[in-house]
Motif scaffolding. Sequence first.
Motif, short mmCIF file in Angstrom:
data_model
loop_
_atom_site.label_atom_id
_atom_site.label_comp_id
_atom_site.label_asym_id
_atom_site.label_seq_id
_atom_site.Cartn_x
_atom_site.Cartn_y
_atom_site.Cartn_z
N GLY A 57 5.15 8.40 5.42
CA GLY A 57 5.30 7.59 6.62
C GLY A 57 4.53 6.28 6.67
N HIS A 58 3.71 5.98 5.70
CA HIS A 58 3.02 4.70 5.69
C HIS A 58 4.00 3.60 5.28
CE1 HIS A 58 -1.15 6.08 6.14
NE2 HIS A 58 -0.84 7.10 5.35
N GLY A 59 3.83 2.42 5.82
CA GLY A 59 4.61 1.28 5.36
C GLY A 59 4.21 0.93 3.93
N THR A 60 5.03 0.15 3.26
CA THR A 60 4.80 -0.16 1.84
C THR A 60 3.43 -0.78 1.60
OG1 THR A 60 7.17 -0.47 1.52
CG2 THR A 60 5.72 -1.41 -0.15
N GLU A 61 3.08 -1.79 2.37
CA GLU A 61 1.81 -2.48 2.17
C GLU A 61 0.63 -1.55 2.47
OE1 GLU A 61 -0.53 -6.26 4.06
OE2 GLU A 61 1.65 -6.45 3.81
N GLU A 62 0.73 -0.82 3.56
CA GLU A 62 -0.35 0.10 3.94
C GLU A 62 -0.48 1.21 2.90
OE1 GLU A 62 -1.86 2.82 7.69
OE2 GLU A 62 0.17 2.00 7.71
N ALA A 63 0.64 1.73 2.41
CA ALA A 63 0.61 2.78 1.39
C ALA A 63 -0.11 2.29 0.13
CB ALA A 63 2.02 3.23 1.06
N GLN A 64 0.18 1.07 -0.26
CA GLN A 64 -0.47 0.48 -1.44
C GLN A 64 -1.97 0.35 -1.21
OE1 GLN A 64 0.94 -0.23 -4.47
NE2 GLN A 64 -1.12 -0.69 -5.16
N THR A 65 -2.36 -0.09 -0.02
CA THR A 65 -3.78 -0.26 0.30
C THR A 65 -4.50 1.08 0.32
OG1 THR A 65 -3.30 -2.25 1.57
CG2 THR A 65 -5.41 -1.17 2.00
N VAL A 66 -3.92 2.07 0.97
CA VAL A 66 -4.52 3.41 1.04
C VAL A 66 -4.67 3.99 -0.36
CG1 VAL A 66 -4.14 5.78 1.83
CG2 VAL A 66 -3.79 3.89 3.40
N THR A 106 -4.82 2.33 -3.26
CA THR A 106 -5.81 1.55 -4.01
C THR A 106 -7.22 1.96 -3.64
OG1 THR A 106 -4.29 -0.32 -4.18
CG2 THR A 106 -6.63 -0.80 -4.47
N VAL A 107 -7.47 2.11 -2.35
CA VAL A 107 -8.80 2.51 -1.89
C VAL A 107 -9.12 3.94 -2.34
CG1 VAL A 107 -10.20 2.97 0.16
CG2 VAL A 107 -8.84 0.88 0.02
N ALA A 108 -8.13 4.83 -2.29
CA ALA A 108 -8.36 6.21 -2.72
C ALA A 108 -8.74 6.27 -4.20
CB ALA A 108 -7.12 7.07 -2.46
N VAL A 109 -8.02 5.54 -5.05
CA VAL A 109 -8.32 5.55 -6.48
C VAL A 109 -9.68 4.91 -6.74
CG1 VAL A 109 -7.62 4.63 -8.74
CG2 VAL A 109 -5.93 5.70 -7.24
N ALA A 110 -9.98 3.81 -6.05
CA ALA A 110 -11.29 3.17 -6.21
C ALA A 110 -12.41 4.12 -5.79
CB ALA A 110 -11.34 1.88 -5.40
N ALA A 111 -12.20 4.83 -4.69
CA ALA A 111 -13.21 5.78 -4.22
C ALA A 111 -13.39 6.92 -5.22
CB ALA A 111 -12.82 6.31 -2.85
N LEU A 168 -13.42 12.81 2.90
CA LEU A 168 -13.28 11.53 3.61
C LEU A 168 -12.12 10.71 3.06
CD1 LEU A 168 -17.02 10.49 4.03
CD2 LEU A 168 -15.46 11.35 5.79
N ILE A 169 -11.94 10.74 1.74
CA ILE A 169 -10.80 10.04 1.14
C ILE A 169 -9.50 10.60 1.70
CG2 ILE A 169 -9.53 9.60 -1.00
CD1 ILE A 169 -12.25 9.74 -2.46
N LEU A 170 -9.44 11.91 1.80
CA LEU A 170 -8.22 12.55 2.30
C LEU A 170 -7.93 12.16 3.74
CD1 LEU A 170 -8.65 16.11 0.78
CD2 LEU A 170 -7.23 14.24 -0.06
N ARG A 171 -8.95 11.97 4.55
CA ARG A 171 -8.74 11.60 5.94
C ARG A 171 -8.10 10.21 6.07
NH1 ARG A 171 -14.48 12.97 8.07
NH2 ARG A 171 -13.84 12.45 10.19
N MET A 172 -8.23 9.39 5.06
CA MET A 172 -7.62 8.05 5.11
C MET A 172 -6.10 8.12 5.22
SD MET A 172 -9.78 5.77 2.37
CE MET A 172 -8.70 6.30 1.09
N SER A 173 -5.52 9.17 4.68
CA SER A 173 -4.05 9.25 4.65
C SER A 173 -3.47 9.86 5.92
CB SER A 173 -3.60 10.06 3.45
OG SER A 173 -3.95 11.42 3.63
#
Length: 196
Positions: free
Chosen positions: A143-152, A154-159, A181-186
């Motif tokens: 359900g995330h938009g394309t841009e938001e999905a990419q950001t989430v 990217t941040v998850a992998v970086a974390a 905490l990473i999981l809560r981002m999604s």
Amino acid sequence: MILSSTERKGDARERLLARLLDAFGEDLPSPEVSLREIAARTETSHALLRYHFGSLPGVLAAMLKAQRARDNAALFDLAQRGTFDDLVVAIWRAYTRPEQLSRVRGFFHVVGLAAYRPEDFREFIDSLDDLTKMLASLAEREGHGTEEAQTVATVAVAAIRGLLLQQVLTPAAQSEDAVTLILRMSKGRAVPRPGP
């Protein structure tokens, strides 16, 4: 069919890479070993290793790329059936197994070298976005938009990578809460935009 010298060189490089992977399994040679020692273990010559991979860092980068591709194939299968959260947990578990320690250390060694000489590690660097793409696809599916999905993603992998580095440097530090905490981002929250 007659193969060009480039095709033959590529085939020879792939065969040599397969020998390296067979000899070391899931491990990665330590950066302290020499090409001669690696050549002895794989029953080849250090000159062939140097010809096909350039240097010890080139050997490590090629092995890491191949090992990560195998890992990612299994993770991709999970991504087809699972959720964003499932994949984050699977990535974390895959790379925090004790038998992965030499590879995780090798990953950060090669990434550090690539930061100084990206032109020498282009193929390795280009392979680093595959987990982000898988996670972004799942975030979009959820359900995330394309841009938001990419950001989430990217941040998850970086974390995850940051937590892995922390675990390598300070093994006693527990990171399971940080993975939560990473999981809560999604969970349907928009990623806040940085201020001006």
